[in-house]
Design a protein around this motif. Structure first.
Motif, PDB file in Angstrom:
ATOM      1  N   MET A 147       0.648  -1.348  -0.147  1.00 37.83           N
ATOM      2  CA  MET A 147       0.061  -0.075   0.216  1.00 37.83           C
ATOM      3  C   MET A 147       0.772   1.398  -0.152  1.00 37.83           C
ATOM      4  O   MET A 147       1.810   1.480   0.697  1.00 37.83           O
ATOM      5  CB  MET A 147      -0.944   0.194   1.143  1.00 37.83           C
ATOM      6  CG  MET A 147      -1.817   1.273   1.177  1.00 37.83           C
ATOM      7  SD  MET A 147      -2.859   1.190   2.824  1.00 37.83           S
ATOM      8  CE  MET A 147      -3.710   2.825   2.518  1.00 37.83           C
ATOM      9  N   THR A 148       0.410   2.256  -0.775  1.00 36.59           N
ATOM     10  CA  THR A 148       1.226   3.422  -0.878  1.00 36.59           C
ATOM     11  C   THR A 148       0.773   4.496   0.073  1.00 36.59           C
ATOM     12  O   THR A 148      -0.570   4.866  -0.194  1.00 36.59           O
ATOM     13  CB  THR A 148       1.440   3.950  -2.328  1.00 36.59           C
ATOM     14  OG1 THR A 148       2.032   3.011  -3.246  1.00 36.59           O
ATOM     15  CG2 THR A 148       2.137   5.194  -2.427  1.00 36.59           C
ATOM     16  N   GLN A 149       1.618   5.319   0.679  1.00 36.23           N
ATOM     17  CA  GLN A 149       1.116   6.136   1.609  1.00 36.23           C
ATOM     18  C   GLN A 149       1.459   7.757   0.832  1.00 36.23           C
ATOM     19  O   GLN A 149       2.715   7.863   0.309  1.00 36.23           O
ATOM     20  CB  GLN A 149       1.507   6.420   2.788  1.00 36.23           C
ATOM     21  CG  GLN A 149       1.125   5.075   3.896  1.00 36.23           C
ATOM     22  CD  GLN A 149       2.043   5.025   5.072  1.00 36.23           C
ATOM     23  OE1 GLN A 149       3.018   5.542   5.138  1.00 36.23           O
ATOM     24  NE2 GLN A 149       1.376   4.451   5.870  1.00 36.23           N
TER      25      GLN A 149
ATOM     26  N   GLY B 129      11.622  18.463   0.727  1.00 35.29           N
ATOM     27  CA  GLY B 129      11.990  19.256   1.752  1.00 35.29           C
ATOM     28  C   GLY B 129      11.943  18.575   3.070  1.00 35.29           C
ATOM     29  O   GLY B 129      12.437  17.547   3.275  1.00 35.29           O
ATOM     30  N   PRO B 130      11.343  19.247   3.919  1.00 36.29           N
ATOM     31  CA  PRO B 130      11.267  18.586   5.453  1.00 36.29           C
ATOM     32  C   PRO B 130      10.247  17.427   5.822  1.00 36.29           C
ATOM     33  O   PRO B 130      10.395  17.136   6.846  1.00 36.29           O
ATOM     34  CB  PRO B 130      10.996  19.807   6.135  1.00 36.29           C
ATOM     35  CG  PRO B 130       9.922  20.611   5.378  1.00 36.29           C
ATOM     36  CD  PRO B 130      10.245  20.364   4.125  1.00 36.29           C
ATOM     37  N   VAL B 131       9.579  16.917   4.583  1.00 36.58           N
ATOM     38  CA  VAL B 131       8.515  15.908   5.115  1.00 36.58           C
ATOM     39  C   VAL B 131       8.815  14.664   4.163  1.00 36.58           C
ATOM     40  O   VAL B 131       9.239  14.737   2.900  1.00 36.58           O
ATOM     41  CB  VAL B 131       7.303  16.645   4.632  1.00 36.58           C
ATOM     42  CG1 VAL B 131       6.038  15.694   4.841  1.00 36.58           C
ATOM     43  CG2 VAL B 131       6.964  17.757   5.574  1.00 36.58           C
ATOM     44  N   ILE B 132       8.364  13.558   4.813  1.00 39.50           N
ATOM     45  CA  ILE B 132       8.338  12.478   4.011  1.00 39.50           C
ATOM     46  C   ILE B 132       6.802  12.375   3.166  1.00 39.50           C
ATOM     47  O   ILE B 132       5.874  12.643   3.895  1.00 39.50           O
ATOM     48  CB  ILE B 132       8.251  11.157   4.832  1.00 39.50           C
ATOM     49  CG1 ILE B 132       9.358  10.795   5.872  1.00 39.50           C
ATOM     50  CG2 ILE B 132       7.849   9.958   4.157  1.00 39.50           C
ATOM     51  CD1 ILE B 132       9.457   9.930   6.675  1.00 39.50           C
ATOM     52  N   VAL B 133       6.959  12.431   2.001  1.00 41.70           N
ATOM     53  CA  VAL B 133       5.761  12.519   0.976  1.00 41.70           C
ATOM     54  C   VAL B 133       5.091  11.398   0.732  1.00 41.70           C
ATOM     55  O   VAL B 133       3.916  11.228   0.772  1.00 41.70           O
ATOM     56  CB  VAL B 133       6.335  13.233  -0.387  1.00 41.70           C
ATOM     57  CG1 VAL B 133       5.031  13.705  -1.056  1.00 41.70           C
ATOM     58  CG2 VAL B 133       6.799  14.843   0.134  1.00 41.70           C
ATOM     59  N   GLU B 134       6.032  10.259   0.602  1.00 43.90           N
ATOM     60  CA  GLU B 134       5.328   9.192  -0.173  1.00 43.90           C
ATOM     61  C   GLU B 134       6.027   7.950   0.368  1.00 43.90           C
ATOM     62  O   GLU B 134       7.366   7.999   0.253  1.00 43.90           O
ATOM     63  CB  GLU B 134       5.188   9.160  -1.597  1.00 43.90           C
ATOM     64  CG  GLU B 134       4.098   8.290  -2.136  1.00 43.90           C
ATOM     65  CD  GLU B 134       3.737   8.692  -3.615  1.00 43.90           C
ATOM     66  OE1 GLU B 134       3.085   7.599  -4.250  1.00 43.90           O
ATOM     67  OE2 GLU B 134       4.523   9.777  -4.152  1.00 43.90           O
ATOM     68  N   VAL B 135       5.241   6.848   0.498  1.00 42.24           N
ATOM     69  CA  VAL B 135       6.032   5.537   0.930  1.00 42.24           C
ATOM     70  C   VAL B 135       5.313   4.462   0.341  1.00 42.24           C
ATOM     71  O   VAL B 135       4.011   4.375   0.377  1.00 42.24           O
ATOM     72  CB  VAL B 135       5.959   5.123   2.459  1.00 42.24           C
ATOM     73  CG1 VAL B 135       6.668   3.917   2.870  1.00 42.24           C
ATOM     74  CG2 VAL B 135       6.802   6.509   3.170  1.00 42.24           C
TER      75      VAL B 135
ATOM     76  N   ALA C 163       5.171  12.633   7.984  1.00 42.37           N
ATOM     77  CA  ALA C 163       5.918  12.752   9.069  1.00 42.37           C
ATOM     78  C   ALA C 163       7.285  13.591   8.691  1.00 42.37           C
ATOM     79  O   ALA C 163       7.551  13.621   7.497  1.00 42.37           O
ATOM     80  CB  ALA C 163       6.391  11.552   9.568  1.00 42.37           C
ATOM     81  N   ALA C 164       7.974  14.353   9.728  1.00 43.67           N
ATOM     82  CA  ALA C 164       9.289  15.049   9.352  1.00 43.67           C
ATOM     83  C   ALA C 164      10.192  13.898   8.758  1.00 43.67           C
ATOM     84  O   ALA C 164      10.315  12.732   9.038  1.00 43.67           O
ATOM     85  CB  ALA C 164       9.935  15.373  10.487  1.00 43.67           C
ATOM     86  N   ALA C 165      10.949  14.370   7.778  1.00 43.66           N
ATOM     87  CA  ALA C 165      11.916  13.752   7.130  1.00 43.66           C
ATOM     88  C   ALA C 165      13.197  13.490   7.837  1.00 43.66           C
ATOM     89  O   ALA C 165      14.322  13.772   7.377  1.00 43.66           O
ATOM     90  CB  ALA C 165      12.250  14.180   5.903  1.00 43.66           C
ATOM     91  N   ASN C 166      13.159  12.957   9.121  1.00 47.71           N
ATOM     92  CA  ASN C 166      14.216  12.594   9.790  1.00 47.71           C
ATOM     93  C   ASN C 166      14.532  11.126   9.753  1.00 47.71           C
ATOM     94  O   ASN C 166      13.808  10.273  10.362  1.00 47.71           O
ATOM     95  CB  ASN C 166      14.091  13.098  11.450  1.00 47.71           C
ATOM     96  CG  ASN C 166      14.069  14.547  11.733  1.00 47.71           C
ATOM     97  OD1 ASN C 166      14.530  15.261  10.625  1.00 47.71           O
ATOM     98  ND2 ASN C 166      13.348  15.015  12.581  1.00 47.71           N
TER      99      ASN C 166
END
Length: 457
Positions: free
Chosen positions: A1-3, A40-46, A402-405
Motif C-alpha cells: 500500500m502506498t502512503q 523538503g522537510p517531509v516524507i511525502v510518499e512511502v 511525518a518529518a523527514a528525519n
C-alpha cells in the motif's frame, strides 16, 4: 500500500531548497522493502515502485530505515571546555551515529542555568546544522544544589527548555527536589535526576563489590543509586509531576522503577549502551577509559538492565556521551574524570545487546532510541519550537506526512572502532579496536542529508 502526504501542507522550498530524495528499497523498521520519497522537510510518499523525476536517487537496497535517533543525554562541553568537545564537533558525531536530535546537558562552563546560556547553546546547534540541539537546563544555580535555577525563564526562552538536570551532581536535598518537580509541572517539564546519594559515594572509584574489594578501590554501592530513585519516585507520585532517571545501572533500580510504574506515577528512565554491555571486571586493567559515573556494574546488573529495557520498565537508551581532553582522562585511575564517548557507537552497541540477542526487534529499537526519548523530551507530533522551517517533527514516525528525519543502517556491516577517525574532539571510547555490528550509511535531517555513504556531507 502506498502512503501519500498532503503536499499542499508544506512548502518544499522553505529553507531546504527544492531538494527531493528518493530512497529506493529501504526497509522501514526492518519490514519489507519499499521506496520512500523525501521532499523538503517531509516524507511525502512511502510505497513500492515510486517515481520522482528530477529527484536525487539513493540506492538503499537492504538498508534498514529508522526514524532519526534522539539522545536525551549528551555532553557537548561548549561553552567552556572546547578542548574536549564543541557543539559543532559533537553534532557531527551525533549525525554519524544516526542522531537527528540531542539534548545537551547543563554542566558547561558557565553552567546552563539561565536563559542566556541555554539560548547560546541552542543557537550554536542551529548554526552547526548537523542535528537539532535541545539544551537541558540546570535544576539548581551552578549545579550547587542550594537554590533553584531560572527554570521558568529557560522554559520560555527561544530554546524552549523542557528537560532540567544537574547531571554530574545529584539533587540530594529532598525539599529542593520537591520544589523543582512542582515548578516544572506547570509547563509539563521533566526533572532528570542523576541518582547518587553523595554521602554514600564519597571517594568512590568503581562499583562496590567483589572486584573493588580485590583491587582495593573505594566502592560506589548500588544502594546509593536505588535510594535516590525510590525517594524521587515517591516525590513525583506525591506531586503528580514528571521524573526521569538518568543512566540507570543496577538490578535493584530496575525493580524500584517497575514498582513506581505500577503505581501509575509519571516516572521514566534511561540506560546507557555501556551499561548494557560492559562490567566492573574491566576495572582490573586500571585503564581509566572504563571509569564512568555511575560505574560499570556486574554481569547480573547488565542482564537485568537488558530485560528492563526489553519489557519497557526502562524507557529508552541514552548515550551519556562524555568527551574528555587527554589530560583529564589519560592519567592514573583515581585522578581521571569519569565518562565515555557514546554518540558514534550507541546504535551498534544497541544492535549487539538488544537486536542480535532477540530482546528487541527493529521497531522496538526505534521506539527506545527515537519515539520514546522524543516524547520524554517534549518533542511531540506537530510543530516543534526548535525547528525554524515549520516542518512537522513527529519524531519516531516513518509514515507519509511525518518529518523527514531518517537514518539508514546497514545491518550486515561490521566495522572496527578507530578513535582517530571519530568526529568527536575526544578519544575516550571503551570500544577501540572492537568490531561492532551495523553501520549508519545515511542520516537525513528534515530531508537534508547530513551523512551519506557513512561520511559527513
Amino acid at each position: 500500500m502506498t502512503q501519500r502526504a498532503n503536499v499542499a501542507a508544506f512548502d518544499p522550498g522553505n529553507g531546504n531548497g527544492n531538494a527531493r530524495w528518493l530512497l529506493r528499497g529501504v526497509r522501514p523498521l526492518g519490514a519489507a522493502a519499499v521506496d520512500m520519497l523525501l521532499a523538503g522537510p517531509v516524507i511525502v510518499e512511502v510505497g513500492p515502485g515510486l517515481s520522482a523525476p528530477g529527484a536525487n536517487v539513493l540506492d538503499a537496497d537492504g538498508l534498514i530505515a529508522l526514524p532519526g535517533l534522539v539522545d536525551l543525554h549528551t555532553h557537548l562541553r561548549e561553552p567552556g571546555r572546547e578542548d574536549a568537545e564543541t557543539v559543532a564537533s559533537g553534532t557531527r558525531a551525533a549525525a554519524l551515529g544516526g542522531f537527528t536530535t540531542v539534548f545537551a546537558m547543563a554542566n558547561t562552563e558557565p553552567v546552563a542555568d539561565t536563559a542566556g546560556v541555554v539560548e547560546q547553546v541552542w543557537r550554536l546547534g542551529q548554526a552547526a546544522g548537523h542535528c537539532d540541539v535541545c539544551p537541558v537546563g540546570a535544576v539548581t544555580e551552578g549545579l550547587r544544589g542550594a537554590r533553584l535555577a531560572e527554570l521558568g525563564a529557560m522554559a520560555s526562552s527561544a530554546a524552549a527548555v523542557r528537560v532540567f538536570s544537574d547531571d554530574g551532581n545529584c539533587v540530594s536535598d529532598a525539599v529542593l527536589m520537591r520544589r523543582a518537580l512542582e515548578y516544572v509541572k506547570a509547563f509539563d517539564g521533566v526533572i532528570a535526576q542523576h541518582a547518587q546519594e553523595p554521602r554514600l559515594t564519597e571517594g568512590a572509584q568503581m562499583n562496590e563489590g567483589a572486584v573493588s574489594a580485590r583491587l582495593g578501590l573505594p566502592g560506589w554501592p548500588a544502594a546509593a543509586e536505588e535510594a535516590v530513585i525510590a525517594r524521587d519516585a515517591l516525590l513525583a507520585g506525591h506531586v503528580g509531576s514528571r521524573l526521569h532517571v538518568c543512566h540507570v545501572s543496577t538490578a535493584g533500580s530496575v525493580e524500584i522503577l517497575r514498582w513506581a510504574k505500577s503505581k501509575g506515577w509519571r516516572v521514566t528512565a534511561e540506560v546507557t549502551p555501556h551499561h548494557l554491555l560492559l562490567t566492573d571486571e574491566l576495572a582490573t586493567s586500571y585503564d581509566p577509559v572504563y571509569k564512568v559515573n555511575p560505574p560499570l556494574r556486574t554481569a547480573t546488573d547488565v542482564e537485568a538492565l537488558r530485560a528492563g529495557l526489553a519489557d519497557g520498565t526502562i524507557d529508552c537508551i541514552a548515550t551519556d556521551h562524555a568527551p574528555h581532553a587527554p589530560q583529564d582522562k589519560e592519567t592514573e585511575w583515581a585522578a581521571a574524570r569519569p565518562g565515555m564517548l557514546g554518540l558514534e557507537t550507541a546504535l551498534s552497541i544497541a544492535i549487539m545487546t538488544m537486536v542480535e540477542t532477540g530482546l528487541l526487534d527493529w521497531a522496538g529499537l526505534a521506539d527506545r532510541m527515537a519515539g520514546t526519548p522524543a516524547r520524554i523530551g517534549g518533542l511531540p507530533a506537530g510543530h516543534s519550537p526548535r525547528s525554524t522551517d515549520g516542518s512537522r517533527d513527529m519524531a519516531g514516525v516513518l509514515s507519509a506526512g511525518a518529518a523527514a528525519n531518517v537514518v539508514l543502517v546497514d545491518p550486515a556491516a561490521r566495522w572496527t572502532v578507530d578513535p582517530a577517525a571519530f568526529a568527536s574532539r575526544s578519544r575516550n571510547t571503551p570500544y577501540a579496536g572492537r568490531k561492532l555490528p551495523g553501520r549508519v550509511q545515511a542520516t537525513f535531517l528534515r530531508g537534508r542529508p547530513t551523512v551519506l555513504d557513512g561520511k559527513i556531507v
